[in-house]
Design a protein around this motif. Sequence first.
Motif, short mmCIF file in Angstrom:
data_model
loop_
_atom_site.label_atom_id
_atom_site.label_comp_id
_atom_site.label_asym_id
_atom_site.label_seq_id
_atom_site.Cartn_x
_atom_site.Cartn_y
_atom_site.Cartn_z
N LYS A 121 -2.82 3.01 4.41
CA LYS A 121 -2.36 3.86 3.31
C LYS A 121 -3.37 3.78 2.18
CE LYS A 121 1.93 3.64 1.76
NZ LYS A 121 3.33 3.23 1.57
N GLU A 122 -3.48 4.86 1.45
CA GLU A 122 -4.49 5.03 0.41
C GLU A 122 -4.52 3.89 -0.60
OE1 GLU A 122 -5.96 8.67 -2.37
OE2 GLU A 122 -3.82 8.39 -2.14
N HIS A 123 -3.39 3.36 -0.99
CA HIS A 123 -3.39 2.34 -2.05
C HIS A 123 -3.88 0.97 -1.59
CE1 HIS A 123 0.53 1.32 -0.26
NE2 HIS A 123 0.30 0.13 -0.74
N GLU B 292 1.89 6.68 12.47
CA GLU B 292 2.16 7.11 11.11
C GLU B 292 3.21 6.20 10.47
OE1 GLU B 292 2.98 11.21 8.81
OE2 GLU B 292 4.34 10.81 10.47
N ASP C 162 2.74 -0.14 5.28
CA ASP C 162 1.60 -0.85 4.69
C ASP C 162 0.87 -1.74 5.69
OD1 ASP C 162 1.92 0.37 2.25
OD2 ASP C 162 3.07 -1.27 1.37
N GLU D 232 -2.35 13.28 4.94
CA GLU D 232 -1.06 12.97 4.35
C GLU D 232 -0.14 12.38 5.40
OE1 GLU D 232 0.42 16.49 2.37
OE2 GLU D 232 -0.81 16.06 0.62
N LEU E 216 1.69 2.87 9.50
CA LEU E 216 0.93 2.96 8.25
C LEU E 216 1.85 3.00 7.03
CD1 LEU E 216 -1.87 5.49 9.24
CD2 LEU E 216 -2.12 3.03 8.89
N LEU E 217 2.96 3.70 7.15
CA LEU E 217 3.91 3.80 6.04
C LEU E 217 4.51 2.44 5.67
CD1 LEU E 217 5.62 7.18 6.94
CD2 LEU E 217 4.24 6.71 4.90
N ASP F 12 2.07 10.18 0.66
CA ASP F 12 1.05 9.15 0.77
C ASP F 12 -0.11 9.72 1.58
OD1 ASP F 12 2.24 6.87 -0.52
OD2 ASP F 12 3.64 6.75 1.15
N GLN F 13 -1.29 9.16 1.36
CA GLN F 13 -2.47 9.57 2.11
C GLN F 13 -3.12 8.36 2.74
OE1 GLN F 13 -4.95 11.76 -0.68
NE2 GLN F 13 -4.23 13.66 0.25
N THR F 14 -3.97 8.65 3.73
CA THR F 14 -4.69 7.58 4.41
C THR F 14 -6.05 7.35 3.78
OG1 THR F 14 -5.57 9.17 6.00
CG2 THR F 14 -3.58 7.98 6.64
#
Length: 152
Positions: free
Chosen positions: A37-39, A121, A127, A95, A124-125, A79-81
């Motif tokens: 995840k992007e963060h 997916e 974290d 996304e 990833l969500l 959220d983005q990758t």
Amino acid sequence: MTQLLVGLVQTENEAIIMLNKLKEAGLEAEAMGIVAKEHLDLDLISEKVGLDKPLKGAGTDGAFGVFKGVLAALGKRMDQTISAGKAVRRLAGNEIGGETDDLVLTLAEAGIAEEDAQYYEQWLLQDHFLIVVECSEEDAAHIAPIVKGEDA
């Protein structure tokens, strides 16, 4: 023929260990990558294992990136990758979550079964991280146990 293998790890440390094991098995850095995840911060992982600098995808920097950040804070953006490594460049900025199927479609285009892509997916969500390996069928036989975590 090229094979795409996907490994699932929960922590940065597990990611570093798996990626280093893949390198020890003779896999070139260009053939592997990591997605999160992007963060999450992939800088440390990419530095420790010799992957390219992490990519956040088009439109995540500059003025538009600030706007996307505001939307995210308001709960208006998915959220983005983020990805590190040449093997996963196309996965940066996809996304994930909610109503989108951005990542799932990108993985399906790469030959991943849609059911598996949906599972990735969700992973990833939570974290967690995806380790992606692009290799020949010959290499897949000795790389697969590492990616599946069966080499311990």
